[in-house]
Scaffold this active site. Structure first.
Site, PDB file in Angstrom:
ATOM      1  N   ARG A 200      11.997  -5.151   4.914  1.00  0.00           N
ATOM      2  CA  ARG A 200      11.808  -3.717   4.622  1.00  0.00           C
ATOM      3  C   ARG A 200      12.837  -2.855   5.356  1.00  0.00           C
ATOM      4  NH1 ARG A 200       5.978  -1.249   5.362  1.00  0.00           N
ATOM      5  NH2 ARG A 200       6.156  -2.247   7.388  1.00  0.00           N
TER       6      ARG A 200
ATOM      7  N   ARG B 297      11.721  -0.969  10.881  1.00  0.00           N
ATOM      8  CA  ARG B 297      10.640  -0.562  11.786  1.00  0.00           C
ATOM      9  C   ARG B 297      10.542  -1.537  12.956  1.00  0.00           C
ATOM     10  NH1 ARG B 297       5.278   0.828   8.289  1.00  0.00           N
ATOM     11  NH2 ARG B 297       4.276  -0.502   9.835  1.00  0.00           N
TER      12      ARG B 297
ATOM     13  N   ARG C 263      -9.579   0.930   8.893  1.00  0.00           N
ATOM     14  CA  ARG C 263      -8.894  -0.297   9.274  1.00  0.00           C
ATOM     15  C   ARG C 263      -9.857  -1.288   9.936  1.00  0.00           C
ATOM     16  NH1 ARG C 263      -3.223   0.469   8.728  1.00  0.00           N
ATOM     17  NH2 ARG C 263      -2.133  -1.100   9.898  1.00  0.00           N
TER      18      ARG C 263
ATOM     19  N   ARG D 152       0.383  -8.501  13.906  1.00  0.00           N
ATOM     20  CA  ARG D 152      -0.289  -7.566  12.973  1.00  0.00           C
ATOM     21  C   ARG D 152      -1.136  -8.326  11.968  1.00  0.00           C
ATOM     22  NH1 ARG D 152       4.737  -4.760  10.693  1.00  0.00           N
ATOM     23  NH2 ARG D 152       3.328  -3.626   9.316  1.00  0.00           N
TER      24      ARG D 152
ATOM     25  N   LYS E 296       0.840  -1.216   0.000  1.00  0.00           N
ATOM     26  CA  LYS E 296       0.000   0.000   0.000  1.00  0.00           C
ATOM     27  C   LYS E 296       0.870   1.260   0.000  1.00  0.00           C
ATOM     28  CE  LYS E 296      -1.858  -1.155   3.955  1.00  0.00           C
ATOM     29  NZ  LYS E 296      -1.131  -2.410   4.245  1.00  0.00           N
TER      30      LYS E 296
HETATM   31  P1  AP5 Z   1       4.969  -1.478   1.835  1.00  0.00           P
HETATM   32  O1  AP5 Z   1       4.479  -0.793   0.617  1.00  0.00           O
HETATM   33  O2  AP5 Z   1       5.756  -0.672   2.821  1.00  0.00           O
HETATM   34  O3  AP5 Z   1       3.764  -2.274   2.542  1.00  0.00           O
HETATM   35  P2  AP5 Z   1       2.432  -1.750   3.223  1.00  0.00           P
HETATM   36  O4  AP5 Z   1       1.289  -2.475   2.640  1.00  0.00           O
HETATM   37  O5  AP5 Z   1       2.376  -0.245   3.194  1.00  0.00           O
HETATM   38  O6  AP5 Z   1       2.692  -2.305   4.679  1.00  0.00           O
HETATM   39  P3  AP5 Z   1       2.697  -1.596   6.105  1.00  0.00           P
HETATM   40  O7  AP5 Z   1       3.467  -2.493   7.016  1.00  0.00           O
HETATM   41  O8  AP5 Z   1       3.197  -0.179   6.044  1.00  0.00           O
HETATM   42  O9  AP5 Z   1       1.220  -1.617   6.425  1.00  0.00           O
HETATM   43  P4  AP5 Z   1       0.580  -1.647   7.804  1.00  0.00           P
HETATM   44  O10 AP5 Z   1      -0.804  -1.506   7.374  1.00  0.00           O
HETATM   45  O11 AP5 Z   1       0.871  -2.757   8.698  1.00  0.00           O
HETATM   46  O12 AP5 Z   1       1.333  -0.459   8.558  1.00  0.00           O
HETATM   47  P5  AP5 Z   1       0.889   1.017   8.897  1.00  0.00           P
HETATM   48  O13 AP5 Z   1       2.097   1.856   8.833  1.00  0.00           O
HETATM   49  O14 AP5 Z   1      -0.330   1.417   8.127  1.00  0.00           O
HETATM   50  O15 AP5 Z   1       5.842  -2.747   1.371  1.00  0.00           O
HETATM   51  C1  AP5 Z   1       6.521  -3.549   2.331  1.00  0.00           C
HETATM   52  C2  AP5 Z   1       7.902  -3.960   1.769  1.00  0.00           C
HETATM   53  O16 AP5 Z   1       7.699  -4.804   0.643  1.00  0.00           O
HETATM   54  C3  AP5 Z   1       8.759  -2.788   1.286  1.00  0.00           C
HETATM   55  O17 AP5 Z   1      10.096  -3.048   1.597  1.00  0.00           O
HETATM   56  C4  AP5 Z   1       8.548  -2.781  -0.243  1.00  0.00           C
HETATM   57  O18 AP5 Z   1       9.687  -2.300  -0.917  1.00  0.00           O
HETATM   58  C5  AP5 Z   1       8.313  -4.277  -0.525  1.00  0.00           C
HETATM   59  N1  AP5 Z   1       7.358  -4.515  -1.610  1.00  0.00           N
HETATM   60  C6  AP5 Z   1       6.103  -4.008  -1.721  1.00  0.00           C
HETATM   61  N2  AP5 Z   1       5.490  -4.477  -2.828  1.00  0.00           N
HETATM   62  C7  AP5 Z   1       6.403  -5.295  -3.441  1.00  0.00           C
HETATM   63  C8  AP5 Z   1       6.366  -6.098  -4.640  1.00  0.00           C
HETATM   64  N3  AP5 Z   1       5.294  -6.117  -5.440  1.00  0.00           N
HETATM   65  N4  AP5 Z   1       7.463  -6.826  -4.949  1.00  0.00           N
HETATM   66  C9  AP5 Z   1       8.572  -6.813  -4.142  1.00  0.00           C
HETATM   67  N5  AP5 Z   1       8.657  -6.080  -3.001  1.00  0.00           N
HETATM   68  C10 AP5 Z   1       7.582  -5.331  -2.657  1.00  0.00           C
HETATM   69  O19 AP5 Z   1       0.398   0.840  10.421  1.00  0.00           O
HETATM   70  C11 AP5 Z   1       1.317   0.610  11.457  1.00  0.00           C
HETATM   71  C12 AP5 Z   1       0.558   0.611  12.794  1.00  0.00           C
HETATM   72  O20 AP5 Z   1      -0.089   1.902  12.994  1.00  0.00           O
HETATM   73  C13 AP5 Z   1      -0.589  -0.405  12.900  1.00  0.00           C
HETATM   74  O21 AP5 Z   1      -0.132  -1.669  13.296  1.00  0.00           O
HETATM   75  C14 AP5 Z   1      -1.468   0.282  13.975  1.00  0.00           C
HETATM   76  O22 AP5 Z   1      -0.943   0.102  15.267  1.00  0.00           O
HETATM   77  C15 AP5 Z   1      -1.352   1.751  13.630  1.00  0.00           C
HETATM   78  N6  AP5 Z   1      -2.413   2.206  12.705  1.00  0.00           N
HETATM   79  C16 AP5 Z   1      -2.253   2.665  11.438  1.00  0.00           C
HETATM   80  N7  AP5 Z   1      -3.437   2.995  10.899  1.00  0.00           N
HETATM   81  C17 AP5 Z   1      -4.381   2.737  11.851  1.00  0.00           C
HETATM   82  C18 AP5 Z   1      -5.803   2.857  11.892  1.00  0.00           C
HETATM   83  N8  AP5 Z   1      -6.502   3.324  10.843  1.00  0.00           N
HETATM   84  N9  AP5 Z   1      -6.451   2.471  13.021  1.00  0.00           N
HETATM   85  C19 AP5 Z   1      -5.766   2.029  14.099  1.00  0.00           C
HETATM   86  N10 AP5 Z   1      -4.419   1.876  14.124  1.00  0.00           N
HETATM   87  C20 AP5 Z   1      -3.736   2.238  13.013  1.00  0.00           C
END
Ligand code: AP5
Length: 214
Positions: A127, A160, A88, A171, A13
């Site tokens: 990552r 991270r 979420r 997660r 994402k």
């Molecule tokens: P990346 O694009 O970084 O993945 P992502 O889907 O963005 O994953 P996240 O871990 O950031 O999502 P998340 O939802 O857990 O975390 P968030 O920060 O929102 O890709 C990952 C890796 O793979 C990278 O190295 C990339 O280069 C590689 N990659 C990607 N696609 C690829 C491909 N096609 N081929 C090869 N490599 C690839 O949330 C973190 C925390 O914040 C949550 O746990 C929660 O505690 C809190 N939080 C956030 N939003 C909320 C909410 N709305 N409500 C409550 N708590 C929340």
């Protein structure tokens, strides 16, 4: 275009959303980044959110909903936005619908990025992020030219805290229990699209772009 990207942690994402938002000329709004910034600044909200994030749990809805309402009504989001990480759960989705309705608008696209568990774990555990500019790399799939350092700005790369193996498992569990039900909530709506996010970066981006434009 008002667009939501949702899917499991590691679906891509953040990385694909950055490229898509740039292509479309709209801001990318990432709740995880907003929360991590509050944690880094040590605000009261950041301290509260940090405890949940470190444990791989969702931050309470009231904290995140307030944050998002303020952000999507900012002037730069007047003509559209790409939301990553919100909603979420179903309560957040309902709050979002009501919030947009109050402003006389609605979502144009809700895209579900679908990837297999093995891929998710592999992507998250490899990552690397730049401490200075936030650019995202991967140890194997998109490695930096110089190990440990950012190609874009020369900043130091880090992993991270919640990309540790035990927190990744938590997660993914929270995703299954709380975020996966959004599929049922959105799948019958005309704005809904599903994208196969298992392939390489370019292939996923092409499918994502097509889904958004279709
Ligand atoms: P990346 O694009 O970084 O993945 P992502 O889907 O963005 O994953 P996240 O871990 O950031 O999502 P998340 O939802 O857990 O975390 P968030 O920060 O929102 O890709 C990952 C890796 O793979 C990278 O190295 C990339 O280069 C590689 N990659 C990607 N696609 C690829 C491909 N096609 N081929 C090869 N490599 C690839 O949330 C973190 C925390 O914040 C949550 O746990 C929660 O505690 C809190 N939080 C956030 N939003 C909320 C909410 N709305 N409500 C409550 N708590 C929340």
């Amino acid at each position: 275009m008002r667009l939501v990207l949702f899917g499991p942690p590691g679906a891509g994402k953040g990385t694909q959303g950055l490229r898509l938002a740039r292509d479309m000329g709209i801001p990318q709004i990432v709740t995880g980044d907003m929360l991590r910034e509050a944690v880094a600044q040590g605000t009261g909200m950041g301290r509260k959110a940090g405890q949940y994030m470190e444990a791989g749990k969702l931050v309470p809805d009231e904290v995140v909903i307030g944050l998002i309402e303020e952000r999507i009504t900012a002037p730069d989001a007047a003509n559209g936005f790409l939301l990553d990480g919100f909603p979420r759960n179903v309560a957040q989705a309902e709050a979002m619908t009501a919030m947009l309705a109050r402003h006389g608008v609605a979502l144009d696209r809700v895209v579900f990025m679908d990837a297999s568990r093995d891929k998710l774990v592999d992507r998250l555990s490899g990552r690397l992020i730049c401490k200075t500019c936030g650019f995202v790399f991967h140890r194997h799939y998109s490695p930096p030219r110089e190990e440990g350092w950012c190609d874009q700005c020369g900043g130091e790369l880090y992993q991270r805290d919640d990309d540790r193996e035990d927190v990744i498992a938590q997660r993914l569990l929270v995703y299954e229990q709380q975020t996966a039900p959004l599929l049922e909530y959105y799948s019958l709506q005309p704005s809904f699209r599903r994208v196969d996010a298992d392939g390489d970066m370019e292939g996923v981006y092409a499918r994502l772009k097509k889904a958004v434009e279709a």
